[in-house]
Write an enzyme that holds these catalytic residues in place. Structure first.
Site, PDB file in Angstrom:
ATOM      1  N   LYS A  80      87.426 161.168  36.180  1.00 38.13           N
ATOM      2  CA  LYS A  80      88.458 160.142  36.350  1.00 38.13           C
ATOM      3  C   LYS A  80      88.689 159.387  35.029  1.00 38.13           C
ATOM      4  O   LYS A  80      87.991 159.640  34.048  1.00 38.13           O
ATOM      5  CB  LYS A  80      88.071 159.191  37.488  1.00 38.13           C
ATOM      6  CG  LYS A  80      87.938 159.899  38.846  1.00 38.13           C
ATOM      7  CD  LYS A  80      89.265 160.399  39.388  1.00 38.13           C
ATOM      8  CE  LYS A  80      89.129 161.452  40.478  1.00 38.13           C
ATOM      9  NZ  LYS A  80      88.767 160.979  41.790  1.00 38.13           N
TER      10      LYS A  80
HETATM   11  C1  LIG Z   1      88.512 161.367  43.250  1.00 40.77           C
HETATM   12  C2  LIG Z   1      89.304 160.926  44.423  1.00 40.77           C
HETATM   13  C3  LIG Z   1      88.731 160.247  45.521  1.00 40.77           C
HETATM   14  C4  LIG Z   1      87.269 160.099  45.767  1.00 40.77           C
HETATM   15  O1  LIG Z   1      86.469 159.731  44.763  1.00 40.77           O
HETATM   16  P1  LIG Z   1      84.908 160.070  44.694  1.00 40.77           P
HETATM   17  O2  LIG Z   1      84.418 159.046  43.744  1.00 40.77           O
HETATM   18  O3  LIG Z   1      84.779 161.458  44.185  1.00 40.77           O
HETATM   19  O4  LIG Z   1      84.327 159.896  46.047  1.00 40.77           O
HETATM   20  C5  LIG Z   1      89.578 159.769  46.509  1.00 40.77           C
HETATM   21  N1  LIG Z   1      90.889 159.976  46.467  1.00 40.77           N
HETATM   22  C6  LIG Z   1      91.467 160.646  45.460  1.00 40.77           C
HETATM   23  C7  LIG Z   1      92.946 160.824  45.479  1.00 40.77           C
HETATM   24  C8  LIG Z   1      90.693 161.161  44.413  1.00 40.77           C
HETATM   25  O5  LIG Z   1      91.280 161.856  43.439  1.00 40.77           O
END
Ligand SMILES: *Cc1c(COP(=O)(O)O)cnc(C)c1O
Length: 488
Positions: A291
């Site tokens: 991210k």
């Molecule tokens: C990455 C992501 C999540 C969840 O995040 P995690 O930290 O991996 O649990 C939720 N929604 C979207 C759209 C994502 O891209």
């Protein structure tokens, strides 16, 4: 792949060269003479140029080739890496007789990843501080500092650090008491965490189609899906493109709903100047390693409302009464983030502006180069919106080149370029089918089948970016020519 898959003879025909460069995915081959000595390089772009000048595919490679970059194969890595960041990016490694025995490129020997974490600031220093001071769990100054700085940056009154972006969504739902008997409207095109959180809260997800422009939840589809049981809408700002928040907030007012923004991919995105995630009743973020900023695993929930924030804080800590230790008013969770992770988060936040600028620059470079290629559709530029371009994602319409999305990705993979497909539409997957009702999902289905994400990490170099664009240009050209010669 062995070097001979990148070689043609200067006396070979252009048709042979086209076959070789289509098979190797590079869109280019080195031309060697009878003795295997390097003479030049030939690409699909060069072949196209020759054909345009009236030459036939039977003409020899020698007439179409350009000069090739080369270095002695025993050069040190510094020399090689300097050369691959220069013109063309593809450098033959030659022996003392000038025979190519290998080649180097920004993707060889290392593949170019779609995204990778950039731990370039105070991460190690802050984590070391946690260890030397013995504050490694969730009590610790970095957790509070991370929350305070995050809330300030993203324009939210309250921020709660949590263990990941999925529990962030779950905690937001629970803070508003959303559960059995409630319906929550989610987009068809998203990462599964969005709908999983709804199911874990015991509520019923209602999947609706997305808008073909923004790829995000379609307000008209939401309006059509609202029932007396609807409690919440969960827009997702997919790949960093803001969802249509004005229309969604208008539905919230009209029907008395809760809006929880899944901004996991949208840190840094702006909707009419306002940070995505700060517009609805709650917004959630993820700090997974790919991210915009990362804590390894981690997440954040931001709330507008004091009471919801207080409820979220309590639920994050087992539902314990903050004024009376070990007294539990309700069944909660342990969704806390550790001080170690928050330490990394604080260091990442310090670099946020740099990461975002790099993402925007990468997207602009892709737009300038790929926007000219027929058959590639780039994300819409919508007035008033700032797409944070978490991952540069494109839609392929390469039927004319005889390339579907998967074949296109396979070609890029051969050139050492990692890509990833868009998410599958939720309505197609077994655990979620039941929540599709009798609605249709033409837009999510088409986008998902034709979309892919390109390397977009903040550490992507200009040389790698240029290489990726060059491979894509040649790949489309190669297949266009192969297709044309097949039908001719
Ligand atoms: C990455 C992501 C999540 C969840 O995040 P995690 O930290 O991996 O649990 C939720 N929604 C979207 C759209 C994502 O891209």
């Amino acid at each position: 792949m062995a070097i001979n898959e990148y070689l043609v003879r200067d006396s070979d025909s252009l048709a042979t060269a086209l076959r070789v460069i289509d098979a190797n995915g590079l869109g280019l081959a080195f031309a060697v003479d009878r003795d295997g000595r390097l003479r030049g390089a030939v690409s699909s772009i060069d072949i196209k140029e020759r054909l345009g000048q009236g030459q036939s595919l039977a003409a020899p490679v020698g007439g179409a080739m350009k000069s090739a970059e080369s270095v002695p194969a025993d050069s040190d890595t510094e020399t090689v890496s300097q050369r691959i960041n220069g013109v063309g990016h593809i450098v033959a490694l030659v022996d003392s007789e000038r025979r190519p025995i290998e080649f180097a490129s920004p993707a060889r020997p290392q593949r170019i990843p779609v995204a990778e974490p950039a731990l370039l600031g105070n991460e190690l220093k802050y984590v070391t501080e946690c260890i030397t001071t013995n504050w490694i769990s969730s009590q610790g100054s970095f957790v509070r500092r991370f929350e305070t700085e995050f809330a300030a940056r993203f324009g939210a009154p309250h921020a709660l650090a949590v263990s990941n972006g999925t529990v962030a969504l779950h905690l937001a739902l629970k803070a508003f008491d959303i559960g059995p008997r409630d319906e929550v409207i989610v987009p068809d095109l998203t990462f599964a965490a969005t709908i999983n959180a709804v199911l874990h809260a015991g509520a019923t997800p209602v999947i609706v189609d997305v808008d073909p422009e923004t790829w995000n939840i379609d307000p008209e589809a939401i309006a059509a899906a609202i029932t007396p049981r609807t409690r919440a809408i969960m827009p997702v700002h997919l790949y960093g493109q803001p969802a249509d928040m004005d229309a969604i907030m208008a539905l919230r007012e009209r029907h008395g709903l809760i809006v929880i923004e899944d901004a996991a991919e949208a840190a840094g995105a702006l909707y009419k100047g306002r940070p995505c995630g700060s517009i609805g009743d709650a917004g959630t973020f993820s700090f997974f390693s790919n991210k915009v900023i990362t804590t390894g695993e981690g997440g954040m929930v931001v709330f507008r409302d004091d009471r919801a924030a207080e409820r979220g804080r309590r639920l994050r800590d087992h539902g314990m009464n903050p004024a009376k230790r070990y007294w539990h008013d309700e069944v909660g969770f342990n969704y806390r983030l550790t001080n170690l992770q928050a330490a990394i988060g604080c260091a990442q936040l310090e670099q946020f502006d740099g990461f975002l600028q790099r993402k925007l620059a990468i997207a602009a470079a892709y737009r300038a180069r790929l926007g000219r290629i027929e058959g590639l559709r780039l994300p819409a530029e919508i007035p008033g919106m700032r797409n944070s371009h978490w991952m540069m994602s494109i839609i392929t319409e390469l039927e004319r080149a005889g390339l579907d999305r998967d074949a296109f990705m396979a070609q890029l993979g051969k050139a050492g370029i990692e890509t990833r497909p868009l998410f599958y539409p939720l309505h197609q997957m077994p655990p979620y089918r039941a929540y599709a009702g009798n609605r249709a999902f033409p837009h999510a289905t088409r986008l998902s089948a034709n979309g892919l994400s390109l390397p977009s990490g903040a550490t992507l170099t200009d040389g790698q970016l240029d290489y990726v664009c060059g491979v894509i240009e040649r790949c489309v050209m190669t297949r266009t020519l192969v297709q044309a010669t097949r039908t001719a």
